[in-house]
Each structure stands twice: as C-alpha cells, then as structure tokens.
Design an enzyme around this catalytic site. Structure first.
Site, PDB file in Angstrom:
ATOM      1  CG  MET A   1      -1.939  -1.130   1.134  1.00 40.64           C
ATOM      2  SD  MET A   1      -3.619  -0.553   1.282  1.00 40.64           S
ATOM      3  CE  MET A   1      -3.724  -0.274   3.033  1.00 40.64           C
ATOM      4  CB  CYS A   2       2.991   3.346   0.352  1.00 39.63           C
ATOM      5  SG  CYS A   2       4.353   2.186   0.524  1.00 39.63           S
ATOM      6  N   GLY A   3       1.091   5.298   1.895  1.00 38.22           N
ATOM      7  CA  GLY A   3       0.275   6.502   1.775  1.00 38.22           C
ATOM      8  C   GLY A   3       1.157   7.688   1.440  1.00 38.22           C
ATOM      9  NE  ARG A  32      -2.961   4.295   0.783  1.00 42.77           N
ATOM     10  CZ  ARG A  32      -3.732   3.536   0.015  1.00 42.77           C
ATOM     11  NH1 ARG A  32      -5.007   3.445   0.274  1.00 42.77           N
ATOM     12  NH2 ARG A  32      -3.238   2.890  -1.003  1.00 42.77           N
TER      13      ARG A  32
END
Lengths: 295, 227
Positions: A1-3, A32
C-alpha cells in the site's frame, strides 16, 4: 500500500501552517503503511546550504559537530538537532568537504538544499512527526510518505522521501520492475542509487533528467517512458511540485486545488480537513498524465 | 429521519445500525454527516431504506448493497457499490476506480465521471455514468448494462462476456474481443428505461452499442498468440 501526501501552498499566509497541515494529512494515512514515515519540508531559505543529517547515536555524534566542521572548513557552521536528525547550515562551497568529514564519522546525509529539510524514521507517522516536531515547521510546500514495505528492508534509509540532489525529493506508492537496470545506467551517469530501494532509483532518475536541463514536467514525462512498474510519484523541487501515475494507475490518488493550495493524498481522507476543501476542485489524476506546479 | 454524525459515532456502530434494519422497519430515511472519506460506509445493507451520505466517501461505499438506496452527495472512492445485489446507489460527484465491480444487480448511477475499471467483472448490475469512464472499463463483464453519456477510455470491454455497453461519446480504444454492434429496437428500449431511471437527459438514439465478438469463448489454436 503506502500513503502519500503533498501540499503546495500558493498563499504566503498559509506558510506557517505547512507542517501542521501536512502532519495531519500524513497521520490520516497511517493505516496505509505503519512501517516508517517521512516528511520533506521546503522552508525558509538558508544563508548557505542546509544539510539534513541522521545518526543512530545522535547525542554523542551531534555534540560539538558544528564546531568541528566549522574549524575544518574555516567558516561558520550552525547545527539544529532534533532526535536522530540534525540540520546543518554551512557555506555551499564547503559541501564536498563537509560530506567527506561526515562520511568519516559515519553520519548519514538525508538531503541537502537551500530550503529543503527532510525527516524520516522507522515508526508511525504520529511518532515520527512528534520526534521532529514537524508541526512547528513552516514552509512553502512539502511532501510526506507512510510506508508499507514490500520490496526492501524497513530501515531509516529505506523510508521515503528520497532526496538525490539539492532541494529535490520524491515519494512513491507502488513498486518498480526495471529499477535494477535503470540504476545501472544511472550509475554510469553519476546518479547511481545508494540503497537497494526501487524508489531511490526513481528519485535518481528524476535528478539526472533535471540535471540535463529538463523542467520538472519534462522529467516526469521521461519517467513514464523509462520506468516500468506501478507508481504514483509525488516530487518536490525548490520551487515546484509534481505528480505522475503509471498508465495502469491502480495506486490511488486524489488531488484538490483552491486559490490557496494544491494538495495531494492517496485517499480523500487525507484532504478532508484542509481549509476550504468543501469548495475545492477535487479530482483523480489521470493515468500517464503529468501534473506540476512551479512558482 | 435518522441523522448520524460520523464525527461522534464510530463507523462500525453506524454500519451495525443500518444493517439491523429489516423489511418492515419504520426508520426508512437516514442521513450520514461528516463521512470525510471513511471506508466501507453503509456496506452490506439489506432493507428498503434510503441513506444519504452528505460528503465524500472512501473505499467500498455501499458494497454488497441489497434493496437500499444509497446516495453520496460528494465523490466516492474506489469500489463504490462493489458486488451490489439489488437496490440503487447514486454518486452525485465522481467515482474512483472499479465502481460497481462484480455487481450482480441493482442500479449504480454516477453523475460525474467514473475512473478506470468501471464495472469490471460485473454480473448483472446496471451502471449509468453521466460523465466519462476510464480505461479497462467493463473488463470481463458478464451480464448487465454499462451506459456512458460521455467518453470511454482505453481497452473498453476487454475480454467481454454478455454485458451490453452503450456509449454516447467517443471510445478511445476497444479491448480484445469487444466490437461495435447494431442498435436494435430492444436495445433502444433497454437504454431508454435505464436513462430514465438514472435521471439522464439523453436520447437513446445518440448511443452506440458495444458487445462481445464471442471469439474468446473457446480456445482456438489459430488465435493462440492472442490469449
């Protein structure tokens, strides 16, 4: 994911609130990616060059470092330490000598620039932001990232943003598939990555294209041609802010623009508390389309 | 009308309240304020109630909906009305990627644009988008109808089964095995009904119909390179 989050302020009155707004945006994106977090802030222009340093043993490493460096380069050096990071200010022409001395002492340089400061560590966004007191930092624009590691280790150096040239930084949601090869090509041009991380190769790529004289928009167009994989990139330069998504565009992205700012978030949640968001133009950036703003 | 403020009510409590409504409920009208992009809002409903979300939502709003009418006054994040079974979902703003994915029934109306993969693998839902749709929309779509008043992006209807796709504007490109087909009177009737139910001001005669060429249904050794 990652934000990912980003904020480019058009009005100077908002500049004192940059760190506060960005911190809230990043904390909203915690779920995230809880592994590590980082923020790059484009703040006040220094008289000279700012170098953001990182050390695992900051107390002993940073104590008296300004005097040692100042004596070695024969010019005044100032140092502001915050947790594992410190921002040095020194004459620009002393950068190479300072880098050599810092390398000898095992101190990492996270980024350099006339306005950019960069803070990143392993941990949750709220903790990382508190350790560096990001909320108190003003500036014209900034980008942030909260990481769910998929491709290289959870370390300080593997955290985003990646800065590979003065006043430049990049954050990434996704994973690249041709970064090994691109990294080899960039190494021959003197823009080789320092870590195993795929995102750093993207940052190196943008830096190499900007060094060739392209503007930010052209450099991002180049990334669409030369980088393969999944990506939503947000890029900061001293006076610019850019966004690009790969043609498949499965990594989410939302943007908002008002007379006061341009904002980016992986999700609308990150933008929901910005001032004036109710009347902002909110849109999803198109795949394989470059967006950039420069002042 | 019941008004629930998500600034003070936890999302799970709200969803539990909505999911607890039955066919005979007296509480048929609900308003949700301060959604602020929350995920999984009003999912799994199964009662003839009307839910209005005042603002924009995050992932999977109104997923798995049965019977209920869910209206989002702002924009919706990825996967709005995913796997809807019946009922109606209306998005006044834009919808993010894979709107109406895998939906089996009901009607999804997007008043703005829908981005990529709209109606991917849909199995009976009807989707009406007043604006345009993004790339790979209708990928492997099996049943139901996609109606687009604006334009369609790249690879429309790739590997399509029996979903009908109606587009009024331009199609950037058709996906594998998706072809333009003639508009027969029965298609005009289907389209007229959908446009009316979706509150769309358009004439069915302005649309073109796209569907499956049915060349990928069975393995064909001469097409081995295309699989």
């Amino acid at each position: 994911m990652c934000g990912i989050v980003g904020l480019f302020l058009k009005k100077e009155e908002l500049h004192p609130r940059l760190g506060d707004l960005l911190t809230d945006m990043l904390i909203t994106m915690t779920d995230r990616g809880p592994d590590s977090a980082g923020i790059a802030i484009y703040g006040a222009e220094a008289e000279g060059l700012k170098m953001t340093l990182q050390s695992d043993t900051p107390e002993e490493t940073f104590a008296g470092l300004d005097e040692i460096l100042g004596a070695a380069i024969g010019a005044p050096v100032s140092l502001v330490a915050a947790d594992t990071h410190a921002v040095l200010t020194l004459p620009g022409e002393a950068e190479a000598m300072a880098r050599a001395l810092l390398a000898e002492k095992g101190i990492r340089v996270m980024g350099v620039g006339e306005t950019m400061e960069i803070f990143k560590e392993v941990g949750l966004p709220k903790d990382v932001a508190a350790r560096f007191d990001i909320r108190s930092k003003g500036g014209s624009h900034g980008i942030g990232h909260t990481r769910m590691a998929t491709e290289s280790a959870v370390t300080t150096l593997g955290a985003h943003p990646f800065s590979t040239d003065a006043d430049q930084c990049l954050v990434h949601n996704g994973s690249l598939s041709n970064h090994k090869n691109v990294g080899r090509v960039l190494s021959r041009k003197g823009f080789g990555p320092q870590t195993e991380n795929d995102t750093e190769v993207a940052a190196c790529y943008i830096s190499s294209r900007l060094a060739e004289g392209l503007n930010l928009g052209e450099a991002l167009e180049g990334a669409l041609e030369d980088l393969d994989g999944f990506f939503t990139f947000v890029v900061g330069t001293k006076n610019g802010f850019g966004v690009v998504r790969d043609p498949i565009a499965c990594k989410p992205a939302v943007m908002a623009e008002t007379d006061d700012y341009v904002a980016f978030g992986s999700e609308y949640r990150a933008l929901a508390n910005l001032p004036g968001i109710e009347t902002a133009r909110v849109w999803e950036p198109e795949p394989a389309t470059v967006y950039f703003w420069e002042r | 009308m019941q008004t629930i403020d998500l600034a003070t009510t936890p999302l799970r409590d709200l969803n539990a309240m909505l999911q607890a409504q039955t066919d005979n409920t007296n509480q048929t009208s609900w308003e949700i304020v301060n959604p602020k992009g929350a995920h999984a809002l009003a999912v799994g409903l199964d009662a003839p109630i009307e839910v209005t979300v005042k603002g924009s939502t995050g992932y999977y709003c109104a997923g798995m909906n049965k019977q209920a009418t869910v209206r989002v006054t702002g924009s919706a994040g990825p996967g709005v009305a995913e796997n809807m079974m019946s009922g109606t979902v209306i998005v006044e703003g834009d919808a993010s990627q894979y709107a109406g994915a895998t939906g089996r029934g009901g009607l999804l109306v997007v008043k703005g644009n829908a981005s990529s993969r709209c109606g991917i693998s849909m199995k009976g839902i009807d989707i009406v988008v007043h604006g345009s749709i993004g790339h790979m929309s209708g990928f492997m779509a099996q049943r139901g109808n996609i109606v687009v008043l604006g334009d369609a992006g790249d690879a429309l209807g790739d590997s399509l089964y029996e979903t009908r796709i109606f587009v009024r504007g331009t199609v950037k490109s058709l996906g594998a095995d998706c072809v333009e087909k003639e508009m027969r009177p029965e298609h005009i009737e289907i389209l007229r009904d959908l446009l009316e139910r979706a509150g769309a001001d358009a004439s069915p005669e302005e649309f073109r119909r796209y569907g499956s060429a049915r060349k990928l249904y069975n393995f064909n050794i001469d097409h081995a390179g295309e699989y």
